[in-house]
Structure formats: structure tokens, C-alpha cells
Enzyme design. Structure first.
Site, PDB file in Angstrom:
ATOM      1  N   ILE A  54     -11.911  14.631  10.468  1.00 32.04           N
ATOM      2  CA  ILE A  54     -10.771  13.822   9.728  1.00 32.04           C
ATOM      3  C   ILE A  54      -9.698  14.803   9.547  1.00 32.04           C
ATOM      4  O   ILE A  54      -9.730  16.002   8.938  1.00 32.04           O
ATOM      5  CB  ILE A  54     -11.221  13.363   8.150  1.00 32.04           C
ATOM      6  CG1 ILE A  54     -12.434  12.547   8.320  1.00 32.04           C
ATOM      7  CG2 ILE A  54     -10.041  12.671   7.561  1.00 32.04           C
ATOM      8  CD1 ILE A  54     -13.155  12.038   6.942  1.00 32.04           C
ATOM      9  N   GLU A  91     -10.853  17.502   1.355  1.00 34.13           N
ATOM     10  CA  GLU A  91     -10.318  18.714   2.234  1.00 34.13           C
ATOM     11  C   GLU A  91      -9.232  18.025   2.792  1.00 34.13           C
ATOM     12  O   GLU A  91      -9.133  17.495   3.959  1.00 34.13           O
ATOM     13  CB  GLU A  91     -11.356  19.083   3.231  1.00 34.13           C
ATOM     14  CG  GLU A  91     -12.728  19.554   2.968  1.00 34.13           C
ATOM     15  CD  GLU A  91     -13.746  19.950   4.021  1.00 34.13           C
ATOM     16  OE1 GLU A  91     -13.147  20.068   5.103  1.00 34.13           O
ATOM     17  OE2 GLU A  91     -14.943  20.318   3.801  1.00 34.13           O
ATOM     18  N   ASP A  93      -5.850  18.907   5.164  1.00 33.11           N
ATOM     19  CA  ASP A  93      -5.584  19.892   6.254  1.00 33.11           C
ATOM     20  C   ASP A  93      -4.082  20.208   6.329  1.00 33.11           C
ATOM     21  O   ASP A  93      -3.668  21.236   6.734  1.00 33.11           O
ATOM     22  CB  ASP A  93      -5.998  19.114   7.740  1.00 33.11           C
ATOM     23  CG  ASP A  93      -7.596  18.748   7.591  1.00 33.11           C
ATOM     24  OD1 ASP A  93      -8.245  19.554   7.726  1.00 33.11           O
ATOM     25  OD2 ASP A  93      -7.743  17.501   7.436  1.00 33.11           O
ATOM     26  N   HIS A 137       7.471   5.109   3.425  1.00 32.71           N
ATOM     27  CA  HIS A 137       8.730   4.168   3.709  1.00 32.71           C
ATOM     28  C   HIS A 137       9.130   4.381   4.950  1.00 32.71           C
ATOM     29  O   HIS A 137       9.289   5.146   5.659  1.00 32.71           O
ATOM     30  CB  HIS A 137       9.734   4.686   2.617  1.00 32.71           C
ATOM     31  CG  HIS A 137       9.332   4.630   1.181  1.00 32.71           C
ATOM     32  ND1 HIS A 137       9.405   3.454   0.548  1.00 32.71           N
ATOM     33  CD2 HIS A 137       8.987   5.843   0.392  1.00 32.71           C
ATOM     34  CE1 HIS A 137       9.044   3.726  -0.902  1.00 32.71           C
ATOM     35  NE2 HIS A 137       8.972   4.869  -1.031  1.00 32.71           N
ATOM     36  N   CYS A 179       7.550  -0.918   5.106  1.00 33.91           N
ATOM     37  CA  CYS A 179       8.433  -2.140   5.152  1.00 33.91           C
ATOM     38  C   CYS A 179       8.455  -2.266   6.721  1.00 33.91           C
ATOM     39  O   CYS A 179       8.760  -1.185   7.391  1.00 33.91           O
ATOM     40  CB  CYS A 179       9.660  -2.011   4.532  1.00 33.91           C
ATOM     41  SG  CYS A 179       9.468  -1.792   2.753  1.00 33.91           S
ATOM     42  N   SER A 205       7.108  -4.518   2.542  1.00 34.69           N
ATOM     43  CA  SER A 205       5.547  -4.429   2.313  1.00 34.69           C
ATOM     44  C   SER A 205       5.649  -3.850   0.636  1.00 34.69           C
ATOM     45  O   SER A 205       6.328  -3.158   0.098  1.00 34.69           O
ATOM     46  CB  SER A 205       5.005  -3.327   2.859  1.00 34.69           C
ATOM     47  OG  SER A 205       3.571  -3.014   2.869  1.00 34.69           O
ATOM     48  N   SER A 207       3.643  -3.379  -3.173  1.00 40.08           N
ATOM     49  CA  SER A 207       2.795  -2.798  -4.103  1.00 40.08           C
ATOM     50  C   SER A 207       1.922  -3.959  -4.621  1.00 40.08           C
ATOM     51  O   SER A 207       2.379  -4.893  -4.920  1.00 40.08           O
ATOM     52  CB  SER A 207       3.175  -1.921  -5.152  1.00 40.08           C
ATOM     53  OG  SER A 207       3.981  -2.475  -6.221  1.00 40.08           O
TER      54      SER A 207
END
Length: 384
Positions: A54, A91, A93, A137, A179, A205, A207
Site C-alpha cells: 500500500i 504506515e 509513505d 478538490h 468535483c 461532489s 460531503s
């Protein structure tokens, strides 16, 4: 080898799973974007993808922000007071200003400076299924990084094309929550790539809900309903490999009423039927294993067993003596070359020290007699 081809035909070409999870926004008022990313991070870890596979990129550390009343925690649900998606085993990165458009593209294409550690690299190959999740954003064919730089749909398409040429993936799923998110997939042209955006061109988009305790919106709608789907279908079922939930079911679960926007997948580059693609093929680690009793030629040489046996026989012959005489000579040389064992120093008994003491006494008497017979010269000579 034929066995390899048969195995892959039965089980597909995927041999490992990776995830690249990116929050592109910093500042306290963008708390929800960090919570979005950590929510997906918890899902993929729960379903078996290890931290070594990941790449987690967080632009800000909301858990340690002085305005956070829940110190060292990040939550995504105002109703569940005990929920902490930050956790104790996270973790990260790339953190803070390391999260930028340049590093994001470098992660995808593996074009790093030599000093970049392995933990910050996407070490994929032609058998890798990759989940790329990016939130923040954005607008029409661009995504902002920390309100300073941006990555465009063309940048991502070019990076994926390089990955395809370098055989860095088997299949890829790109999820964008911003968005006009669907426009980020407009320029993709590489095969075996599936994409979905939380909103269509010209749409925002939104919340989902805010927390009175935090004082901000704490999760976006697309991520919230993605988590809801996994919870309703039972994450434990996914983790144990018992779930049959497919990508088609996940995509069809999103509605405009829920999201307040139009979820927009792009499937023309992806050849498989989404109803046959399990969610664990991207969100989990579904390693396939078959046990065989026959030896397998790992180097591709059909006579590899004979070759290995011949090499072992040659090595044994080189190490063994050619005759009994040679064996005796070899043993003698080893004995001569070996260092002699050291003997411990024996303790001296008092009787063994007696002659030494007597000699010292006699010497002292001679010196004293000389000083009496020759008081000046002898004393001077003795002193000298």
C-alpha cells in the site's frame, strides 16, 4: 511452461494486489478528504493487502492538528464515537509536502531517484492488480494538490500508458472522488483499466454529514456509501474469501439520490464483464494456490533435474579425495594447518618459589658488603 499457462488460464493472470491511496488536500477544513483516504485504507487492510503493498499519501496530519478535540484520532462517522480510522498501526509513505503531483506520477511510473527507499515505491509487475484511489478538490480534467499544483487527466493517462508499456500492471481500477470526477478518466487509452468518478462533468461532489464534535464535514458521500456497501455485504465475508460481491453490484448500488451527483464509470477499456469481477480482485488480496506433487522447472529448462544432479555430482567429486593415499595426505595437511591447542599456565606452588627468594636475598647481601668496603665509588656506581 505449459503448467504455468494452464494455472493462469484457470485462475487469471493476477498474482498480487497493490493500492495507491491519495489525499491531495491539506488544511483543517479539508478533514473529510483525509478521512476518505483512511477509510479506504482500512478496507483494503481488512481484506488482506499488507502495508508493504500500500502506498499511502496524506497531505495533512489531521490526527495531530491542535484543533482536533480527539487527539491522535480521525473519525468518519459522527454516530460512532469510538470509531478511529487513523488507528495505531498506520504506515504513511508520503506525508505533507511530499504529496504533490510529481511524486504521484513518479509512484505510478517508478521513476524515482536512487535514494528513494523501497517502501515508497510501487513494486508491481505484469501480474499486479492495482487500486488507485484519489480524493480532494478538482474540476474538469484536473485534480489540485494542496491548492498549489495540479495533475491533469492527460498526466494520469500518460502515466498509465507508461505502466502498460513497462508491464507494471495486470488490471487497474481508478476511483476519483472530487468535483467533475469522471472527467479524470477522459484521456485514458490503455487496456485493462476500469475507472469510476463520484460525479459527472459539470457536477459537484458532496460531503455526507458533519460532526458537531469536530465541527466539520467528516466524510464524502461516495466514500460513505462505498463503506456502507462493504458493511452491508459483510467485510468478514470478504476477508475470508466467502463473498461473491462483484464490481457490477458495487457500481449499481450508487444512486443519484444518495450521492447528489451522477456516479460515472468508464468501462470501454476493460474487457471483462463486471458481473464476473469480484471486489476482492482490487480491494483485497486473493492469492490463488494450487498444490502439485510434480517437480516444476522454475528456470524453464525441461532437463533441469538432470542438470542439477550433474552439478551436484561434480561438486561432490571435486570435494572428495581421489585415493586412500590422497585421503591420508589431506588429513595430514589439515592436522598441520590446524593451530596447536593452547595449554593453560599451571599454578606455582610455594615450594617452587623458594630458590627464587634465596637468590634475591644473596644479591642483597653482596650489595650491602660492597657499600661497606667501597663506601664512595661502589655506592656511586650502584646508584648509577
Amino acid at each position: 511452461a505449459a503448467e504455468t499457462e494452464a494455472f493462469l488460464q484457470r485462475n487469471g493472470n493476477v498474482t498480487n494486489n497493490w493500492a495507491v491511496l491519495v489525499d491531495t488536500s491539506r488544511f483543517w477544513f479539508n478533514y473529510r478528504h483525509v478521512a476518505n483516504t483512511l477509510s479506504i485504507y482500512r478496507i483494503v487492510k481488512k481484506l488482506g493487502i499488507p502495508d508493504s503493498n500500500i502506498i499511502l499519501m496524506l497531505s495533512d496530519d489531521m490526527a495531530c492538528n491542535p484543533r482536533n478535540v480527539r487527539a491522535a484520532e480521525v473519525t468518519n462517522n459522527a454516530q460512532n464515537k469510538g470509531l478511529n480510522v487513523y488507528g495505531d498501526t498506520i504506515e504513511v509513505d508520503y506525508r505533507g509536502y511530499e504529496v504533490n503531483n510529481e511524486n504521484f506520477i513518479r509512484v505510478l511510473t517508478n521513476r524515482h531517484a536512487p535514494e528513494v527507499p523501497r517502501s515508497k515505491r510501487l513494486m508491481t509487475d505484469s501480474g499486479s492488480n492495482i487500486l488507485v484511489y484519489i480524493t480532494g478538490h478538482g474540476g474538469n480534467e484536473f485534480m489540485k494538490f494542496q491548492d498549489q499544483t495540479e495533475v491533469t487527466a492527460t498526466d494520469i493517462a500518460d502515466a498509465v500508458a507508461q505502466m502498460h508499456e513497462a508491464k507494471r500492471y495486470n488490471e487497474m481500477l481508478i476511483i476519483t472522488e472530487t468535483c467533475q470526477a469522471a472527467t479524470m478518466a477522459n484521456k485514458l487509452r490503455s487496456p485493462n483499466v476500469l475507472a469510476i468518478g463520484s460525479s459527472a462533468h459539470g457536477e459537484s461532489s458532496w460531503s455526507h454529514h458533519s460532526s458537531p464534535e469536530i465541527g466539520l464535514s467528516i466524510i464524502d458521500r461516495f466514500t460513505y456509501y462505498t463503506l456502507d456497501f462493504f458493511e452491508r455485504r459483510g467485510i468478514s465475508g470478504f476477508a475470508s474469501g466467502g463473498s461473491t460481491a462483484t464490481m457490477a453490484e458495487l457500481f449499481n448500488s450508487f444512486t443519484r439520490t444518495q450521492l447528489k451527483s451522477t456516479p460515472s464509470p468508464r468501462t470501454d477499456l476493460y474487457p471483462r464483464d463486471l458481473a464476473q469481477v469480484k471486489l476482492t480482485e482490487f480491494f483485497g488480496s486473493a492469492t490463488r494456490v494450487e498444490i502439485t506433487r510434480e517437480a516444476f522447472p522454475l528456470d524453464g529448462d525441461p532437463d533441469w533435474e538432470r542438470k542439477v544432479a550433474a552439478e551436484a555430482a561434480e561438486a561432490a567429486a571435486a570435494a572428495a579425495p581421489s585415493s586412500p593415499l590422497a585421503a591420508g595426505e589431506s588429513a595430514r595437511r589439515r592436522a598441520v594447518a590446524a593451530p596447536a591447542p593452547s595449554k593453560p599456565t599451571p599454578l606455582r606452588r610455594p615450594s617452587e618459589d623458594a630458590p627464587v627468594v634465596a637468590g634475591m636475598v644473596a644479591l642483597a647481601a653482596v650489595v650491602a658488603l660492597s657499600s661497606l668496603l667501597f663506601p664512595s665509588g661502589a655506592a656511586t656506581t650502584a646508584a648509577a
